[in-house]
Design a protein around this motif. Sequence first.
Motif, PDB file in Angstrom:
ATOM      1  N   GLY A  77     -10.715   6.800   5.469  1.00 50.55           N
ATOM      2  CA  GLY A  77      -9.493   6.017   5.638  1.00 50.55           C
ATOM      3  C   GLY A  77      -8.369   6.922   6.083  1.00 50.55           C
ATOM      4  O   GLY A  77      -8.280   8.075   5.637  1.00 50.55           O
ATOM      5  N   ALA A  78      -7.535   6.418   6.981  1.00 47.49           N
ATOM      6  CA  ALA A  78      -6.395   7.205   7.451  1.00 47.49           C
ATOM      7  C   ALA A  78      -5.263   6.261   7.806  1.00 47.49           C
ATOM      8  O   ALA A  78      -5.498   5.151   8.296  1.00 47.49           O
ATOM      9  N   ALA A  79      -4.050   6.696   7.542  1.00 43.51           N
ATOM     10  CA  ALA A  79      -2.888   5.868   7.867  1.00 43.51           C
ATOM     11  C   ALA A  79      -1.734   6.749   8.320  1.00 43.51           C
ATOM     12  O   ALA A  79      -1.521   7.833   7.771  1.00 43.51           O
ATOM     13  N   THR A  80      -1.029   6.291   9.349  1.00 41.02           N
ATOM     14  CA  THR A  80       0.236   6.908   9.735  1.00 41.02           C
ATOM     15  C   THR A  80       1.174   5.794  10.162  1.00 41.02           C
ATOM     16  O   THR A  80       0.743   4.784  10.723  1.00 41.02           O
ATOM     17  N   ARG A  81       2.440   5.995   9.858  1.00 40.22           N
ATOM     18  CA  ARG A  81       3.479   5.011  10.211  1.00 40.22           C
ATOM     19  C   ARG A  81       3.081   3.620   9.705  1.00 40.22           C
ATOM     20  O   ARG A  81       2.916   3.427   8.508  1.00 40.22           O
ATOM     21  N   LEU A  82       2.831   2.658  10.627  1.00 43.40           N
ATOM     22  CA  LEU A  82       2.416   1.316  10.194  1.00 43.40           C
ATOM     23  C   LEU A  82       0.979   1.038  10.610  1.00 43.40           C
ATOM     24  O   LEU A  82       0.553  -0.108  10.679  1.00 43.40           O
ATOM     25  N   ALA A  98       1.198   0.201   4.339  1.00 41.19           N
ATOM     26  CA  ALA A  98       0.159   0.420   5.359  1.00 41.19           C
ATOM     27  C   ALA A  98      -0.962   1.286   4.788  1.00 41.19           C
ATOM     28  O   ALA A  98      -2.146   1.038   5.027  1.00 41.19           O
ATOM     29  N   VAL A  99      -0.597   2.311   4.020  1.00 44.95           N
ATOM     30  CA  VAL A  99      -1.619   3.158   3.396  1.00 44.95           C
ATOM     31  C   VAL A  99      -2.437   2.335   2.408  1.00 44.95           C
ATOM     32  O   VAL A  99      -3.670   2.449   2.354  1.00 44.95           O
ATOM     33  N   ALA A 100      -1.757   1.505   1.627  1.00 48.60           N
ATOM     34  CA  ALA A 100      -2.466   0.695   0.634  1.00 48.60           C
ATOM     35  C   ALA A 100      -3.439  -0.270   1.305  1.00 48.60           C
ATOM     36  O   ALA A 100      -4.532  -0.520   0.794  1.00 48.60           O
ATOM     37  N   SER A 101      -3.052  -0.807   2.483  1.00 47.05           N
ATOM     38  CA  SER A 101      -3.964  -1.708   3.220  1.00 47.05           C
ATOM     39  C   SER A 101      -5.275  -1.000   3.525  1.00 47.05           C
ATOM     40  O   SER A 101      -6.352  -1.570   3.393  1.00 47.05           O
ATOM     41  N   ALA A 126      -6.509   1.698   1.930  1.00 50.22           N
ATOM     42  CA  ALA A 126      -7.213   2.025   0.678  1.00 50.22           C
ATOM     43  C   ALA A 126      -7.967   0.816   0.138  1.00 50.22           C
ATOM     44  O   ALA A 126      -9.117   0.935  -0.307  1.00 50.22           O
ATOM     45  N   LEU A 127      -7.336  -0.352   0.192  1.00 54.31           N
ATOM     46  CA  LEU A 127      -7.981  -1.527  -0.388  1.00 54.31           C
ATOM     47  C   LEU A 127      -9.148  -1.999   0.477  1.00 54.31           C
ATOM     48  O   LEU A 127     -10.128  -2.537  -0.034  1.00 54.31           O
ATOM     49  N   GLN A 128      -9.073  -1.758   1.785  1.00 55.07           N
ATOM     50  CA  GLN A 128     -10.236  -2.054   2.627  1.00 55.07           C
ATOM     51  C   GLN A 128     -11.386  -1.103   2.296  1.00 55.07           C
ATOM     52  O   GLN A 128     -12.554  -1.496   2.278  1.00 55.07           O
ATOM     53  N   GLN A 129     -11.046   0.157   2.016  1.00 53.88           N
ATOM     54  CA  GLN A 129     -12.090   1.119   1.599  1.00 53.88           C
ATOM     55  C   GLN A 129     -12.754   0.655   0.300  1.00 53.88           C
ATOM     56  O   GLN A 129     -13.977   0.731   0.151  1.00 53.88           O
ATOM     57  N   VAL A 130     -11.942   0.166  -0.644  1.00 54.54           N
ATOM     58  CA  VAL A 130     -12.488  -0.310  -1.924  1.00 54.54           C
ATOM     59  C   VAL A 130     -13.408  -1.510  -1.687  1.00 54.54           C
ATOM     60  O   VAL A 130     -14.493  -1.603  -2.276  1.00 54.54           O
ATOM     61  N   THR A 131     -12.993  -2.415  -0.825  1.00 56.09           N
ATOM     62  CA  THR A 131     -13.834  -3.578  -0.536  1.00 56.09           C
ATOM     63  C   THR A 131     -15.164  -3.138   0.059  1.00 56.09           C
ATOM     64  O   THR A 131     -16.228  -3.667  -0.284  1.00 56.09           O
ATOM     65  N   ASP A 132     -15.142  -2.130   0.924  1.00 52.75           N
ATOM     66  CA  ASP A 132     -16.393  -1.587   1.473  1.00 52.75           C
ATOM     67  C   ASP A 132     -17.276  -1.050   0.348  1.00 52.75           C
ATOM     68  O   ASP A 132     -18.488  -1.279   0.326  1.00 52.75           O
ATOM     69  N   VAL A 133     -16.687  -0.325  -0.577  1.00 53.71           N
ATOM     70  CA  VAL A 133     -17.453   0.247  -1.693  1.00 53.71           C
ATOM     71  C   VAL A 133     -18.056  -0.876  -2.538  1.00 53.71           C
ATOM     72  O   VAL A 133     -19.234  -0.827  -2.912  1.00 53.71           O
TER      73      VAL A 133
END
Length: 249
Positions: free
Chosen positions: A150-155, A195-198, A200-207
């Motif tokens: 997972g990676a996030a920058t700006r929006l 944006a970062v939380a979006s 992270a939560l997609q990563q959790v859903t994958d897990v």
Amino acid sequence: MISDHDLERYSRQILVPDFELDGQAALGEAHVIVVGCGGLGVPAAMYLGAAGVGTVTLIDDDRVELSNLPRQPLFRVADIGRLKGDVLREHMLANRPGAQINVVAQRLDSLNAPALLANADVVVDATDNREARLLIDRVTFAAGMPWIMGAATRLSGQIIAFDSARDWGCYHCLVSDPGAQATGKCADLGVVGSAVASVALQQVTDVIKLLTGCGSVLWGECRVFDDATNERFTLRLQKRVGCVNCGSK
Ligand SMILES: [Zn+2]
């Protein structure tokens, strides 16, 4: 057998078709490693723990700083200076007493990574740099483990799920020159907490999908969004012939 207490606690997710009691039991037996306790790691670990993942290992040697608070709202002003892993563990145990939450107060490097990224079902990349991701990619491939980048920058953000065999390619396949210096860390480019939380939560859903079998994981596709321009697209990874990591040896 699930207890009445857990049946009530997890009742909403157990109702989800294909999740059910077997999914809850699978989460309870699972071990997930989260590398990094920052903007990605805080929400990721909170939701993994609360969902009932039996063992969560948090790897980070950072301490809470004032500039972390907008993206890591679990931390309080009073936590500034404390080890992030310790604070996060306290909150996770307050939410779910009895969970196994391990804190490794070390920075992941090539020496400690093979020992630290072992005996888990999946690794969540919650780092903020390419070097750490390349390392996670190599070590988990050698150990036959999947990981979720997972990676996030700006929006904007991106998420990729790498399968244990790297049948759909690996992170090294994606990075054209793994030896080159990367650019674009959050500290330089800026990032918005939501944006970062979006990501992270997609990563959790994958897990959760991986561990429970509820839904299918989109292995080897880079999911990209930019909420500044409202763009969303996916890119299929290409397994690189002769890749230094996943290419045939
Ligand atoms: Zn590769």
